[in-house]
Design a protein around this motif. Sequence first.
Motif, short mmCIF file in Angstrom:
data_model
loop_
_atom_site.label_atom_id
_atom_site.label_comp_id
_atom_site.label_asym_id
_atom_site.label_seq_id
_atom_site.Cartn_x
_atom_site.Cartn_y
_atom_site.Cartn_z
N SER A 131 42.71 -34.94 -16.22
CA SER A 131 43.36 -35.35 -17.47
C SER A 131 42.53 -35.02 -18.71
N SER A 132 41.24 -34.68 -18.53
CA SER A 132 40.39 -34.28 -19.66
C SER A 132 39.14 -33.61 -19.10
N GLY A 133 38.40 -32.94 -19.99
CA GLY A 133 37.11 -32.40 -19.57
C GLY A 133 36.17 -33.51 -19.16
N MET A 134 36.18 -34.62 -19.90
CA MET A 134 35.31 -35.74 -19.57
C MET A 134 35.65 -36.34 -18.21
N SER A 135 36.93 -36.41 -17.85
CA SER A 135 37.25 -36.97 -16.53
C SER A 135 36.78 -36.02 -15.44
N VAL A 139 23.54 -31.52 -24.14
CA VAL A 139 24.86 -31.38 -23.50
C VAL A 139 25.90 -31.98 -24.44
N TYR A 140 27.15 -31.72 -24.13
CA TYR A 140 28.27 -32.27 -24.89
C TYR A 140 28.05 -33.79 -25.09
N GLY A 141 28.37 -34.30 -26.27
CA GLY A 141 28.10 -35.70 -26.61
C GLY A 141 28.64 -36.70 -25.61
N VAL A 167 24.01 -28.41 -15.80
CA VAL A 167 23.67 -27.47 -16.87
C VAL A 167 24.88 -27.21 -17.76
N GLU A 168 24.62 -27.15 -19.05
CA GLU A 168 25.64 -26.68 -19.99
C GLU A 168 25.03 -25.51 -20.74
N THR A 169 25.65 -24.35 -20.63
CA THR A 169 25.09 -23.15 -21.27
C THR A 169 26.22 -22.24 -21.72
N VAL A 178 27.69 -26.56 -13.40
CA VAL A 178 27.60 -25.91 -14.71
C VAL A 178 28.88 -26.17 -15.52
N ASP A 179 28.70 -26.69 -16.73
CA ASP A 179 29.81 -26.83 -17.68
C ASP A 179 29.97 -25.48 -18.37
N ASN A 180 31.07 -24.78 -18.05
CA ASN A 180 31.29 -23.40 -18.51
C ASN A 180 32.33 -23.33 -19.64
N TYR A 195 35.17 -27.42 -16.57
CA TYR A 195 35.72 -27.01 -17.86
C TYR A 195 36.34 -28.17 -18.60
N SER A 196 36.16 -28.17 -19.92
CA SER A 196 37.12 -28.85 -20.76
C SER A 196 38.21 -27.82 -20.97
N ALA A 197 39.36 -27.99 -20.31
CA ALA A 197 40.48 -27.05 -20.45
C ALA A 197 41.19 -27.27 -21.78
N THR A 198 40.73 -28.26 -22.53
CA THR A 198 41.19 -28.49 -23.90
C THR A 198 40.83 -27.28 -24.78
N LYS A 199 39.79 -26.57 -24.41
CA LYS A 199 39.24 -25.51 -25.25
C LYS A 199 39.93 -24.17 -24.93
N TYR A 200 39.20 -23.13 -24.48
CA TYR A 200 39.84 -21.82 -24.32
C TYR A 200 41.01 -21.81 -23.35
C1 PLP Z 1 35.05 -30.65 -25.35
C2 PLP Z 1 33.99 -30.53 -24.34
C3 PLP Z 1 33.89 -31.43 -23.27
C4 PLP Z 1 34.80 -32.63 -23.14
O1 PLP Z 1 36.12 -32.24 -22.86
P1 PLP Z 1 37.42 -33.13 -23.23
O2 PLP Z 1 38.53 -32.25 -22.79
O3 PLP Z 1 37.36 -33.37 -24.71
O4 PLP Z 1 37.33 -34.40 -22.46
C5 PLP Z 1 32.89 -31.21 -22.35
N1 PLP Z 1 32.03 -30.20 -22.45
C6 PLP Z 1 32.10 -29.31 -23.47
C7 PLP Z 1 31.10 -28.19 -23.53
C8 PLP Z 1 33.07 -29.45 -24.45
O5 PLP Z 1 33.11 -28.58 -25.47
#
Ligand code: PLP
Length: 414
Positions: free
Chosen positions: A95-99, A121-123, A169-171, A202-204, A224-229
């Motif tokens: 349901s989200s990148g955070m979940s 890393v992401y906040g 890792v987040e890179t 890895v958070d890609n 992934y946060s699929a919210t993004k790309y």
């Molecule tokens: C936005 C983001 C997240 C969190 O994703 P949400 O979809 O907002 O929960 C995690 N990691 C990175 C690198 C992000 O940019």
Amino acid sequence: MEQHKFRPESLMMSFGYKPELSEGAVKCPIFQTSTFVFRNAEAGKRFFEVAYGLSSPEPGEEQGLIYSRLNNPDLEILENRLTLWDEAEACAVFSSGMSAISTVLLEFLQPGQYVLFSAPVYGGTDHFIKHVLPKWGIGHAAFDANSSEEEIHAIIQEKGADALGLIYVETPANPTNALIDMEMCKRIADVYSNDKKVYLAVDNTYMGPLWSHPLKHGADIVMYSATKYIGGHSDVIAGAVLGGNEVMTRIKTMRTFMGNMMSPNTGWLLMRSLETLKPRMELQAQNAMKVVEFLNEHPKVEKVYYLGLIPEGTPEYHIYRNQYSSPGAMLSFDIIGGEKEAFTFLNSLKLIKLAVSLGSTESLAEHPATMTHADVSPEDKQKLGISEKLIRLSVGVEYYEDLIFDIERALSHV
Ligand SMILES: *Cc1c(COP(=O)(O)O)cnc(C)c1O
């Protein structure tokens, strides 16, 4: 034809969907349903046996549809399509990148262990690691892009080699684009994988799924946060995790009980997004390159942080060439001055929107020190280069000359 391997972008319109199962509809409908009717009681029994691992599936037997917290056609087809980009065995959408991220952390860590993570890393991830995991007796230790392999080993020795549970890792690092060497992290994970395996996650989000494929560089899990790309239009919140069958079975089981799967409607929107993923991302990267060329020459800009500017011959350049196929579409720059100058610039933009988030069709600008990274301690901000003069840009698909016009005008107000 049998030998021909189609590229992911050629398969995004059709892969995994059978029109004959949906009245011939060329597009996968939204399966807006909570539950699925079993053909008969025997079929229902069998679906549960396989779903709960009481019995292994026969060769070619697909998991039957039971209930939308466990599976749903929109989610399954989307998951199958996402596996193509990363060449992963399996995927789970959230349901989200955070979940997605919090489910991975909870599944692969136990009380008494700690997570070794790359800072920054992401906040939301940072908060979860520092403020939520400790409630379950899970600790943390951090390294950053400047840490050498020896220094990271020293951090682990000091914290306790046996208690290392997961490397996270987040890179590239947000917002400065500093690179973490995934292959080095894999070597480190292997050193501490004795009776129990230390996984590398890895958070890609910043570079995937097009420009970097962490599973090929030793990662066991990619998030992934699929919210993004992947979503790419700033209209959904969504997440995904990919990896081998073994880790993904664990993650999907955890998802079943957390109940944080994606909704069918979001799954359908993301399938639509995936059809244009490659052309969107490629245009965004081309535009970013043009914007960087402009910023790099501008007298009111002190320094630009962008993967395409890493000097050849440096260790960072080696990581960049080996682990990424594009400089991407995220950049940041120091404006000459401080918060006042940065705010004047941000307030003067017209086409580019002042908002957090990234990877979408529209370009976005923000001020990390007071927005996305407001939570980072002053010492860490200084160490990581998150100063008051830093501005982050996510470049979209607009015509590049219009973006440059907007940036040039905003800079003229400073
Ligand atoms: C936005 C983001 C997240 C969190 O994703 P949400 O979809 O907002 O929960 C995690 N990691 C990175 C690198 C992000 O940019």
